[in-house]
Write a protein that holds these residues in place. Structure first.
Motif, PDB file in Angstrom:
ATOM      1  N   LYS A 312       0.836  -1.199   0.000  1.00 33.07           N
ATOM      2  CA  LYS A 312       0.000   0.000   0.000  1.00 33.07           C
ATOM      3  C   LYS A 312       0.873   1.253   0.000  1.00 33.07           C
ATOM      4  N   PRO A 313       0.415   2.349  -0.643  1.00 27.65           N
ATOM      5  CA  PRO A 313       1.138   3.623  -0.530  1.00 27.65           C
ATOM      6  C   PRO A 313       1.157   4.078   0.931  1.00 27.65           C
ATOM      7  N   VAL A 314       2.328   4.456   1.431  1.00 30.14           N
ATOM      8  CA  VAL A 314       2.476   4.824   2.842  1.00 30.14           C
ATOM      9  C   VAL A 314       3.075   6.218   2.971  1.00 30.14           C
ATOM     10  N   ILE A 315       2.457   7.035   3.819  1.00 29.67           N
ATOM     11  CA  ILE A 315       3.024   8.329   4.213  1.00 29.67           C
ATOM     12  C   ILE A 315       3.460   8.195   5.671  1.00 29.67           C
ATOM     13  N   THR A 316       4.744   8.393   5.941  1.00 27.23           N
ATOM     14  CA  THR A 316       5.255   8.312   7.309  1.00 27.23           C
ATOM     15  C   THR A 316       5.049   9.655   7.992  1.00 27.23           C
ATOM     16  N   VAL A 317       4.359   9.635   9.132  1.00 28.55           N
ATOM     17  CA  VAL A 317       4.008  10.873   9.839  1.00 28.55           C
ATOM     18  C   VAL A 317       4.682  10.874  11.209  1.00 28.55           C
ATOM     19  N   TYR A 318       5.597  11.829  11.418  1.00 24.41           N
ATOM     20  CA  TYR A 318       6.277  11.989  12.709  1.00 24.41           C
ATOM     21  C   TYR A 318       5.474  12.979  13.546  1.00 24.41           C
ATOM     22  N   ASN A 319       4.687  12.453  14.485  1.00 25.90           N
ATOM     23  CA  ASN A 319       3.813  13.281  15.313  1.00 25.90           C
ATOM     24  C   ASN A 319       4.541  13.761  16.577  1.00 25.90           C
ATOM     25  N   LYS A 320       3.927  14.710  17.262  1.00 27.66           N
ATOM     26  CA  LYS A 320       4.428  15.266  18.531  1.00 27.66           C
ATOM     27  C   LYS A 320       5.768  15.972  18.342  1.00 27.66           C
ATOM     28  N   CYS A 321       5.969  16.572  17.167  1.00 29.22           N
ATOM     29  CA  CYS A 321       7.237  17.272  16.927  1.00 29.22           C
ATOM     30  C   CYS A 321       7.370  18.517  17.800  1.00 29.22           C
ATOM     31  N   ASP A 322       6.260  18.982  18.390  1.00 28.83           N
ATOM     32  CA  ASP A 322       6.321  20.157  19.261  1.00 28.83           C
ATOM     33  C   ASP A 322       7.012  19.855  20.580  1.00 28.83           C
ATOM     34  N   ILE A 323       7.058  18.562  20.971  1.00 27.09           N
ATOM     35  CA  ILE A 323       7.710  18.206  22.237  1.00 27.09           C
ATOM     36  C   ILE A 323       8.927  17.311  22.028  1.00 27.09           C
ATOM     37  N   ALA A 324       9.259  17.040  20.776  1.00 27.25           N
ATOM     38  CA  ALA A 324      10.401  16.166  20.487  1.00 27.25           C
ATOM     39  C   ALA A 324      11.700  16.951  20.559  1.00 27.25           C
ATOM     40  N   GLU A 325      12.735  16.309  21.108  1.00 23.46           N
ATOM     41  CA  GLU A 325      14.056  16.917  21.073  1.00 23.46           C
ATOM     42  C   GLU A 325      14.573  16.900  19.633  1.00 23.46           C
ATOM     43  N   SER A 326      15.383  17.866  19.290  1.00 22.86           N
ATOM     44  CA  SER A 326      15.847  18.003  17.910  1.00 22.86           C
ATOM     45  C   SER A 326      16.523  16.739  17.398  1.00 22.86           C
ATOM     46  N   ALA A 327      17.146  15.983  18.308  1.00 22.22           N
ATOM     47  CA  ALA A 327      17.855  14.766  17.894  1.00 22.22           C
ATOM     48  C   ALA A 327      16.907  13.724  17.321  1.00 22.22           C
ATOM     49  N   TYR A 328      15.634  13.824  17.715  1.00 21.87           N
ATOM     50  CA  TYR A 328      14.678  12.818  17.276  1.00 21.87           C
ATOM     51  C   TYR A 328      13.719  13.344  16.208  1.00 21.87           C
ATOM     52  N   LEU A 329      13.972  14.541  15.711  1.00 27.12           N
ATOM     53  CA  LEU A 329      13.155  15.061  14.618  1.00 27.12           C
ATOM     54  C   LEU A 329      13.712  14.522  13.310  1.00 27.12           C
ATOM     55  N   MET A 330      13.028  13.564  12.742  1.00 31.24           N
ATOM     56  CA  MET A 330      13.540  12.874  11.563  1.00 31.24           C
ATOM     57  C   MET A 330      13.457  13.768  10.322  1.00 31.24           C
ATOM     58  N   PRO A 331      14.395  13.604   9.390  1.00 29.61           N
ATOM     59  CA  PRO A 331      14.372  14.394   8.168  1.00 29.61           C
ATOM     60  C   PRO A 331      13.121  14.097   7.348  1.00 29.61           C
ATOM     61  N   VAL A 332      12.593  15.104   6.687  1.00 31.04           N
ATOM     62  CA  VAL A 332      11.381  14.954   5.895  1.00 31.04           C
ATOM     63  C   VAL A 332      11.747  14.595   4.467  1.00 31.04           C
ATOM     64  N   SER A 333      11.200  13.502   3.964  1.00 27.70           N
ATOM     65  CA  SER A 333      11.360  13.129   2.566  1.00 27.70           C
ATOM     66  C   SER A 333      10.046  13.423   1.855  1.00 27.70           C
ATOM     67  N   ARG A 334       9.961  13.038   0.596  1.00 29.02           N
ATOM     68  CA  ARG A 334       8.764  13.370  -0.178  1.00 29.02           C
ATOM     69  C   ARG A 334       7.504  12.762   0.448  1.00 29.02           C
ATOM     70  N   ASN A 335       7.628  11.583   1.031  1.00 29.59           N
ATOM     71  CA  ASN A 335       6.465  10.924   1.624  1.00 29.59           C
ATOM     72  C   ASN A 335       6.582  10.772   3.134  1.00 29.59           C
ATOM     73  N   SER A 336       7.217  11.732   3.795  1.00 28.57           N
ATOM     74  CA  SER A 336       7.216  11.778   5.256  1.00 28.57           C
ATOM     75  C   SER A 336       7.018  13.216   5.702  1.00 28.57           C
ATOM     76  N   VAL A 337       6.288  13.375   6.799  1.00 27.93           N
ATOM     77  CA  VAL A 337       5.890  14.712   7.257  1.00 27.93           C
ATOM     78  C   VAL A 337       6.061  14.799   8.766  1.00 27.93           C
ATOM     79  N   LYS A 338       6.519  15.953   9.246  1.00 28.93           N
ATOM     80  CA  LYS A 338       6.586  16.225  10.680  1.00 28.93           C
ATOM     81  C   LYS A 338       5.386  17.083  11.062  1.00 28.93           C
ATOM     82  N   ILE A 339       4.656  16.645  12.099  1.00 24.46           N
ATOM     83  CA  ILE A 339       3.457  17.382  12.506  1.00 24.46           C
ATOM     84  C   ILE A 339       3.332  17.419  14.020  1.00 24.46           C
TER      85      ILE A 339
END
Length: 417
Positions: A312-339
């Motif tokens: 299936k087409p998958v979009i990877t969504v990194y949630n809770k970026c407002d409380i995540a330490e910068s070390a755990y903020l994953m890089p955004v690719s075409r099909n991944s989003v930080k929210i």
């Protein structure tokens, strides 16, 4: 048979774990602590032993068993939970040695499911899993399971059900499977109706407590229960979501994943998990503030593969970026989003990414709708993307992008070029 819960004081819990190097034992123990907390218990201690394999009789070795016996006596432990699956012999031996109730990881999760099941289908699914669990361990359970009190691992079938014979268990399991089969057919018809109406389905999947229900609420005002605990959602909820390009997608919240989720639970919740399998698009959600984020994403991918949804087409969504330490903020690719599903940060980009990954199941049409067909014009505004509209003497001239599955509605009114 009804699922019920008996209110008790907080259980004092000891966790037993065997590290065989088959998985990340430290992460598994932390997960167990979170499960105990969700179930309403309090972890008083953890005993871990490194072994090549689990002891087939007592789960842990004799030395650690003696240590656990002393710990239970000194700390007045109410319940021992093993981070693994116990057979009937192991349960009986541990109970006799430790002089307290003993359950395993599967029964702990079943207890949480029993407390969280709200709909009739959810309750049936939980009861089926419980009945299969006790049926598999019926021989050799002994007196310890002939009388169950309230508390962790004891919600569900109840005392009289656990004293029945194997034949009664088999009859009850068959009856539950028939009821769930009927409900599964109804859910399948609902999915087919969505497709016929031109809806594309997008399922929110991912590790439990990653924020799936919060995201659904933020995007659609669904009003789904969203709590900071594991398995707050057991029953799927579907809501329509209008995308920036005018198209509509059906957004579905699903039950959370868990590492080493017992096959017993996967089988029991198959109809619920099939919402992910049948979806056109998947949002794989993870908690970006969790250091184990990537490992939990991998758990999600493995379970999707096991369910047959790996293509299936998958979009990877990194949630809770407002409380995540910068070390755990994953890089955004075409099909991944930080929210952040709480603050709304990144949601516009998420909607654009969903629209970009929508399957090509639409077609542009030019139609002239007679004024007596105003209901079709209203349908286009609600379910399709209207590009232009003009009211002429012969009817309403409309150019719109519609789902191919809905083209049959407009064949009599198509403008032939």
């Amino acid at each position: 048979m009804d699922i019920h819960e008996t209110k008790t004081d907080v259980e004092r819990v000891l966790i037993l774990s065997v590290d065989t190097n088959e998985y990340d034992n430290e992460a598994s123990v932390e997960e167990m602590k979170a499960l105990v907390d969700t179930a309403g218990g309090e972890v008083e201690g953890v005993i871990v032993q490194k072994l090549d394999a689990v002891n087939p009789v007592s789960f842990i070795g004799s030395g650690k068993l003696a240590e656990a016996e002393l710990f239970c006596s000194n700390r007045k432990i109410d319940l021992v939970i093993c981070d693994g699956t116990l057979n009937a012999v192991q349960q009986r031996v541990l109970k006799e040695k430790l002089k307290t109730r003993v359950i395993d990881r599967t029964l702990l999760i079943l207890d949480i499911f029993a407390a969280g099941a709200k709909t009739s289908e959810g309750k049936l699914q939980v009861e089926l899993a419980q009945m299969k669990y006790f049926f598999a361990n019926l021989t050799g359970l002994g007196e310890g399971y002939s009388r169950l009190g309230g508390g962790i691992g004891t919600r569900g079938p109840g005392e009289s059900k656990l004293e029945t014979d194997r034949r009664h268990f088999r009859r009850r399991i068959d009856a539950l499977e028939r009821q769930l089969s009927a409900l599964d057919k109804r859910r399948t018809l609902q999915r087919e109706r969505r497709r016929k109406d031109g809806f594309v389905t997008c399922a929110i999947v991912g590790y439990t407590n990653a924020g799936k229900s919060t995201l659904l609420n933020k995007l659609t005002d669904a009003g789904v229960l969203a709590e900071d605990k594991l398995f707050a959602t057991l029953d799927p909820t579907a809501r329509a979501l209008k995308l920036p390009d005018g198209r509509t997608v059906m957004l579905v919240d699903t039950v959370g994943f868990l590492s080493r989720l017992p096959h017993l639970l996967i089988d029991a919740f198959k109809s619920t998990l099939e919402e992910a399998v049948s979806a056109d698009l998947l949002l794989l959600l993870c908690d970006a503030s969790d250091p184990g984020c990537e490992e939990k994403l991998e758990t999600g991918r493995e379970l999707l593969k096991e369910l047959g949804a790996e293509n299936k087409p998958v979009i990877t969504v990194y949630n809770k970026c407002d409380i995540a330490e910068s070390a755990y903020l994953m890089p955004v690719s075409r099909n991944s989003v930080k929210i952040s599903a709480v603050t709304g940060v990144g949601l516009p980009l998420l909607l654009e990414t969903i629209a970009r990954n929508m399957p090509e199941q639409t077609a542009e049409i030019n139609v002239v709708l007679p004024y007596k067909e105003t209901a079709l014009a209203a349908w286009l505004h609600e379910k399709a993307q209207v590009k232009s509209e003009a009211y002429e003497e012969d009817g309403v001239h409309v150019t719109a992008v519609v789902a191919k599955s809905a083209l049959h509605r407009f064949v009599p009114f198509l403008v032939r070029e």
